[in-house]
Enzyme design. Structure first.
Site, PDB file in Angstrom:
ATOM      1  CE1 TYR B  91     -36.839   6.311  17.531  1.00  0.00           C
ATOM      2  CE2 TYR B  91     -36.750   3.926  17.817  1.00  0.00           C
ATOM      3  CZ  TYR B  91     -36.118   5.122  17.521  1.00  0.00           C
ATOM      4  OH  TYR B  91     -34.779   5.138  17.234  1.00  0.00           O
ATOM      5  CE1 TYR B 464     -32.952   6.389  13.214  1.00  0.00           C
ATOM      6  CE2 TYR B 464     -33.945   5.066  11.490  1.00  0.00           C
ATOM      7  CZ  TYR B 464     -33.401   5.161  12.745  1.00  0.00           C
ATOM      8  OH  TYR B 464     -33.315   4.034  13.540  1.00  0.00           O
ATOM      9  NE  ARG B 465     -37.462   3.480  14.294  1.00  0.00           N
ATOM     10  CZ  ARG B 465     -36.904   2.281  14.460  1.00  0.00           C
ATOM     11  NH1 ARG B 465     -35.609   2.121  14.337  1.00  0.00           N
ATOM     12  NH2 ARG B 465     -37.643   1.233  14.744  1.00  0.00           N
TER      13      ARG B 465
END
Lengths: 115, 520
Positions: B91, B464-465
């Site tokens: 991420y 969600y991310r």
């Protein structure tokens, strides 16, 4: 995550993971403990079942860094700071220069004499 | 090498003054602004190495030092990007959203306080899963962690980014109880019962009195969390379960429709993860061992890999935790339910307290080898995730699978995915396995991910991310009533941090003063 039993079966030494001794912080003024720092900072990937050991096993034997006899301290420092292969670079906030030098000296201590 | 990118309004003279001020606050040995530092704090799994370069980093050891840094940052209007350990590798890792931000590296802060009776810990950001595991083992404490597939990172950082694990405590964010937070003006607060001086209940009751703010600091940029309370699971008396393999892609739907009711009923208290064959195979082998053809893997190659490792198209590991008698009764129900699906294999497993324990995620043992999937393509690898939230519906999950798998084939990617149960939802985690030594593949990654985000949005699904590159895009998909929630987030951000000192752009949230940086 059924790969875990499959891979652990191949690795054969997974229980050793839980036997890594916790690192004790150094007392100021005393030499840094390269072995303890290696376990604390590197052991998760370069222990018996870590990612680093698993990937190195595909290319070099022995795959465990602590068993290698060809590691020079400068090489260890460069590999950690810049990253190598699939290993990400390790920043100085995570492992300071004195800590990395102590780890490198510990790993290089097993280096075979030049022929 | 990472280029030197200065944040808006900072020139080389100001930069020198900033470095001097940081050094005075934390010591010169903990201020990192060399070219090598910029590289080592950059995104290791970047899709495009041109983005998200930090200006440097500073590594405090205490709340007081963090407060000093925040005040310096406010004085010079230089943005900070706080990281716990920076191992959120799929991420963005330790890299900032806004290029030119200074990484606030909290990995030196490693204090652990434990309430042994109540099974709670109060952690600083630098405490990794291995640190906490060693702490419990060294003291013989009978509590288990819940760990993510890559456990190299911070316990706090993972919970603050809504990471998940595989035990009944696997929804890590839900186990947070009480925080200490430094705000952009340099002040600091304690949430929940921590707002009451000397309360012995800070880690025992989440809400305090009045509004409860813990979730306000999760996936946000409203403050810098310097301590976090967390509940740990007492070691169970027994663990039982099974590893199940299913042969057909279409087995996904009945599997979800069987597990969902058991999860909602509470017979299954763990949140199982259904993974496809590549999720396991990418750890065990490399692509080159099976084919040299570019593009998505063919069915015959997939069949050969599955045969070699005895894998189903889908696999799931189920575990029951608690008293032995209760587990035995629940196991019978679970076994009947799984057998009805006619799996290609069903392997039971059982453990009793005192027996040797399997060192896996189901026992909360930290591990890193799942990251071996970074070597799937053989080059400098990595992965980026695409993770929409779905209902616990077999039909919807199967439709999502077919839609996504078709896109993987269209863009020439190897499909790796999982469907992870929550209490009422599924997280469909799709990993895009990278090879930074294959420019043709890397060029396809960004349009591929943007297509997946748009496909999901068309179904009413959102992530969600997400990776730094997609934070603005994903925030834009949450668009109900003219993006009213997003506008509220930015109103709060602007009120708390008008200059954008703390992580501007995180989760697509920008203060009004930096709104022009959105999407850049």
């Amino acid at each position: 995550m059924r790969v875990w039993p499959i891979l652990l079966g191949l690795a054969g030494s997974a229980a050793a993971l839980a036997q890594v001794a916790p690192h004790k912080p150094a007392v100021p003024g005393t030499p840094l403990d390269g072995k303890g720092l290696f376990q604390e900072k590197c052991g998760m990937c370069h222990g018996p079942t870590g990612m680093g050991t698993g990937l190195l096993k595909r290319r070099v034997q022995p795959a465990m860094l602590e068993q290698r006899t060809d590691l020079a301290a400068d090489y260890v420092v460069a590999a950690a700071r810049t990253g190598i292969g699939n290993m990400p670079a390790i920043p100085r906030g995570e492992v300071s220069d004195p800590q990395l030098n102590a780890i490198a000296a510990y790993l290089a201590a097993g280096k075979a004499p030049a022929k | 090498m990472a280029d030197l990118v200065l944040p808006p309004g900072i020139d080389s003279t100001k930069l020198a003054a900033i470095k001097r001020a940081f050094a005075a606050a934390v010591g010169a040995a903990n201020v990192f602004f060399d070219e090598l530092d910029r590289d080592s704090y950059s995104d290791k799994f970047a899709i495009d190495d041109a983005h998200h370069h930090p200006l440097g980093a500073v590594a405090p050891i205490s709340v007081e030092e963090i407060q000093a840094i925040v005040r310096i940052a406010g004085q010079y209007r230089v943005p900070l990007w706080p990281i716990s350990r920076g191992k959120n590798l799929g991420y963005g890792g330790s890299a900032p959203m806004l290029a030119g931000s200074v990484v606030l590296d909290l990995s030196r802060m490693k204090k652990i306080e434990m309430d042994e009776e109540n099974g709670t810990v109060l952690l600083e950001p630098g405490v990794g899963f291995y640190d906490l595991y060693d702490y419990l083992k060294a003291r013989g404490l009978k509590y288990w962690l819940s760990v993510p597939g890559n456990s190299w990172g911070s316990v706090m950082g993972n919970a603050l980014d809504r990471g998940v694990g595989y035990t009944p405590y696997g929804d890590h964010t839900s186990k947070i109880c009480g925080m200490e937070v430094v705000l952009a003006d340099g002040g600091f607060i304690r949430t929940g019962m921590g707002a009451l001086t000397n309360a012995p209940t800070w880690q025992l009751y989440r809400y305090g009195f009045g509004p409860a703010w813990d979730q306000m600091f999760v996936q946000s940029n409203f403050g810098i969390v310097t301590k976090m309370g967390l509940w740990l699971m007492p070691e169970p008396e027994s663990m039982m379960g099974m590893d199940v393999e299913l042969d057909s892609p279409d087995d996904l739907a009945p599997l979800i429709d069987t597990l969902g009711p058991l999860r909602r009923e509470g017979l299954l208290q763990q949140s199982p993860t259904i993974g496809n064959w590549l999720r396991a195979a990418a750890i065990l082998t490399t692509r080159a061992e099976w084919t040299d053809k570019p593009g998505a893997l063919s069915d015959d190659v997939i069949a050969a890999i599955r045969k070699k490792f005895g894998m189903g198209w889908w696999g799931v590991s189920l575990r029951l935790y608690g008293r032995e008698g209760v587990n035995k009764a629940a196991y019978t129900v679970l076994e009947q339910a799984m057998a009805a699906l006619k799996p290609m294999s069903l392997k039971p497993t059982t453990w009793l307290r005192g027996q040797p324990i399997e060192p896996t995620g189901w026992t909360g043992t930290p591990l890193t080898f799942p990251m071996q999937n970074a070597n799937w393509h053989g080059g400098r690898g990595g992965h980026v995730g695409f993770s929409p939230i779905l209902p616990q519906s077999g039909r919807r999950a199967l439709d999502q699978f077919h839609r996504t798998y078709a896109r993987y084939k269209e863009f020439g990617m190897d499909y790796q995915a999982s469907f992870a149960f929550g209490e009422r939802h599924l997280i469909n985690v799709n990993a895009v396995l990278l090879n930074k030594d294959d420019p043709a593949l890397m060029k396809r990654v960004d349009p591929f991910l943007r297509t997946l985000i748009a496909d999901a949005k068309a179904q009413g699904y959102g992530e969600y991310r997400t990776h730094l590159d997609y934070m603005d895009t994903v925030a834009g998909t949450y668009d109900f009533n003219g993006a009213a929630l997003h506008r509220l987030n930015e109103k709060v951000k602007t009120a708390l941090d008008p200059a954008g000192i703390i992580a501007p752009g995180k989760s697509g949230i920008w203060p009004a003063s930096l709104a022009g940086r959105r999407g850049k």
